[in-house]
Design a protein around this motif. Structure first.
Motif, PDB file in Angstrom:
ATOM      1  N   ASN A  80      12.985  -2.435 -16.596  1.00 19.66           N
ATOM      2  CA  ASN A  80      12.466  -2.010 -15.730  1.00 19.66           C
ATOM      3  C   ASN A  80      11.345  -0.978 -16.744  1.00 19.66           C
ATOM      4  N   ARG A 112       8.771   2.069 -15.322  1.00 17.51           N
ATOM      5  CA  ARG A 112       8.001   1.980 -14.477  1.00 17.51           C
ATOM      6  C   ARG A 112       8.121   2.028 -12.800  1.00 17.51           C
ATOM      7  N   SER A 113       6.922   2.722 -12.201  1.00 19.85           N
ATOM      8  CA  SER A 113       6.513   3.117 -10.996  1.00 19.85           C
ATOM      9  C   SER A 113       7.054   1.324 -10.334  1.00 19.85           C
ATOM     10  N   ALA A 114       7.795   1.009  -8.918  1.00 18.26           N
ATOM     11  CA  ALA A 114       7.632  -0.593  -8.311  1.00 18.26           C
ATOM     12  C   ALA A 114       6.366   0.109  -7.707  1.00 18.26           C
ATOM     13  N   ASN A 115       5.608  -1.249  -7.281  1.00 14.26           N
ATOM     14  CA  ASN A 115       4.849  -1.499  -6.354  1.00 14.26           C
ATOM     15  C   ASN A 115       5.203  -1.181  -5.271  1.00 14.26           C
ATOM     16  N   SER A 116       4.003   0.503  -4.227  1.00 19.65           N
ATOM     17  CA  SER A 116       4.479   0.281  -3.065  1.00 19.65           C
ATOM     18  C   SER A 116       3.327   1.200  -2.619  1.00 19.65           C
ATOM     19  N   ASP A 134      11.293  -0.579   3.355  1.00 21.06           N
ATOM     20  CA  ASP A 134      11.105  -0.213   2.031  1.00 21.06           C
ATOM     21  C   ASP A 134       9.967  -2.199   2.173  1.00 21.06           C
ATOM     22  N   SER A 169       6.503  -2.175   0.128  1.00 24.57           N
ATOM     23  CA  SER A 169       5.784  -2.920  -1.223  1.00 24.57           C
ATOM     24  C   SER A 169       4.830  -3.865  -0.567  1.00 24.57           C
ATOM     25  N   GLU A 221      11.104   2.086 -10.328  1.00 21.04           N
ATOM     26  CA  GLU A 221      11.599   0.469 -10.378  1.00 21.04           C
ATOM     27  C   GLU A 221      13.087   0.545 -10.668  1.00 21.04           C
TER      28      GLU A 221
END
Length: 490
Positions: free
Chosen positions: A439, A448-452, A146, A150, A458
């Motif tokens: 978040n 929100r979506s996490a950086n990936s 993970d 990222s 997120e």
């Protein structure tokens, strides 16, 4: 924003020190790009940024190496394996682990992260099905993967990533070491198992077992020895001779099978919790088809077909449309190319398309393209029966499962698994999103979506859970009229 400005026109992008590039916005142009793998494919731009994690795997591979891995994948994603996953593996994992997590959350009146629940589920299922291994979603490998994913995502935003990582990339490098170690472990354990099976066959002098082992190598639908089905790692070992390549390929398939699948389930449940009318309709359909009562439901493959669950299937597709698990794609030309709209691209040009934006195009999906409306994937016949129409969309209009030669190998398995999860979870449980304010996008109120490279949520999806009560007739009993002695949360 760019799509609102340019519509379906292809427009140029220019970044100092990087090759020239274009962003594709037209479904017709995108379909051309997807179908012309020979001239527009994964190039050095993408490989240079993703190589440390994906290596020789199918995500990076081209030519004969890509074809060999795709053939191995096709062998694994067979109808027999699909039935085993739906009727044996998923129910076993759900009963052994998932129910315990949800029941404890209900009894403790505690918040549970639904994204983690789904990630645990898909990791265990894919580990068992693809590699005949018990893989823990909380293992050092999972955490390392993970983190590495990222960091790879950041590389596409930072032209100076090599300099940045030289000074501040120690944790990233450590994660890559753990990921590669686990890839080697997958291959080593599989080779040991295969050697043991072959040796036992020789010792027992059983021609029947030898014939059966040979049949397993040649026929993906044969009766199998070992775990009871043809694992992906067996297919990869037989197709790819070099252990390093096998390990990279295994990690690529593992990422696609567990991460994107779990994330798509998370966003689907999030969308349903934000749209209670859609949730009510999908529960009604599930109750009618599965004849829900107080006893456990046995779910088979035939019950999960779009013809049996049109609205449930539409719910999943609408969630994929608004929250695609792979939000953008990048390819590169290997020769001079002229796109259907007349755009000329030199050799080495970057071709980018944003699936997130394409799926929200008002030109394709109408003025309500930003709204969650599963009905857009349905139509009624003369008898008033619903039919799922998602397969009528071209790959350019709905590129979630890619298209052309690189169309998603696991599409059918993902669809069936999603239907199983929706039926099983929504028949057994009620969920309430915990709106903790963390978040969240301050303007839209959306999570929100996490950086990936993919689309994890997120901070996960925090929910409260309670056991769903259904009358023996299959009629849903709303939580507001539950008896006082029922467990209630929130």
């Amino acid at each position: 924003m760019c799509q609102q400005i340019f519509g379906e026109r292809t427009f140029e992008i220019s970044v100092p020190s990087l090759p020239p590039g274009v962003v594709v916005n037209s479904p017709d142009v995108l379909e051309y790009v997807l179908r012309n793998e020979a001239s527009i494919t994964k190039g050095e731009f993408f490989r240079a940024r993703s190589w440390d994690l994906f290596g020789y795997g199918i995500i990076n591979a081209t030519g004969d190496l890509w074809r060999a891995q795709r053939k191995a994948g096709l062998k694994f994603f067979s109808g027999t394996n699909l039935e085993i996953m739906i009727e044996d593996v998923l129910p076993e994992v759900y009963q052994d682990a998932t129910i315990k997590t949800l029941r404890e959350a209900a009894e403790d009146r505690s918040v549970v992260d639904l994204q983690k629940v789904f990630h645990d589920l898909t990791t265990t299922v894919v580990g068992h099905m693809a590699y005949d291994m018990d893989i823990d979603a909380s293992s050092p490998f999972s955490k390392a993967f993970d983190h590495a994913s990222s960091q790879i995502g950041f590389r596409f935003q930072n032209p100076l990533f090599r300099l940045t990582e030289f000074f501040a990339g120690s944790s990233f490098r450590a994660s890559l070491v753990e990921v590669k170690r686990f890839g080697k472990q997958i291959v080593t354990e599989a080779r040991k198992r295969r050697a043991k099976e072959a040796f036992e066959s020789l010792v027992n002098n059983s021609h029947e077992e030898e014939d059966k082992f040979q049949q397993q190598r040649e026929d993906p639908n044969a009766d199998h020895i070992g775990p009871g089905f043809g694992t992906l790692i067996d297919s990869l070992i037989e197709s790819l001779a070099e252990p390093t390549i096998v390990a990279d390929a295994a990690l690529n398939f593992l990422s696609a099978g567990r991460d994107t699948t779990a994330q798509s389930f998370t966003w689907t449940f999030y969308a349903l919790l934000r749209n209670p009318e859609s949730l009510r309709q999908v529960q009604n359909e599930i109750d009618a088809v599965s004849n829900v009562n107080d006893k456990a439901i046995d779910i088979n493959v035939s019950q999960l077909q779009p013809g049996s669950l049109p609205y449930t299937t539409a719910v999943f597709y609408e969630s994929l449309r608004l929250y695609p698990p792979v939000p953008f794609e990048i390819k590169q030309t290997v020769q001079d190319v002229t796109l259907p709209d007349g755009t000329s691209l030199p050799t080495g040009a970057i071709v980018v398309w944003c699936i997130w934006a394409l799926n929200r195009s008002t030109a394709t999906f109408g003025p309500d393209a930003h709204e969650y409306r599963p009905d857009r994937w349905l139509e009624r016949d003369n008898d008033g029966r619903l039919h799922f129409t998602g397969n009528n969309r071209s790959v350019g209009e709905f590129p979630v499962f890619n298209g052309g030669p690189r169309s998603c190998l696991g599409k059918k398995m993902a669809e069936m698994m999603a239907s199983w999860v929706l039926v099983r979870f929504l028949a057994d449980w009620d969920f309430d999103e915990v709106n903790d304010g963390l978040n969240m996008d301050s303007d839209t109120g959306e999570r929100r979506s996490a950086n990936s490279l993919t689309l994890p949520m997120e901070g996960g999806l925090p929910v409260r859970v309670r056991k769903r009560k259904v009358r023996s007739s299959g009629e849903y009993v709303p939580p507001s009229v539950e008896a006082e002695d029922e467990i209630r949360i929130g």
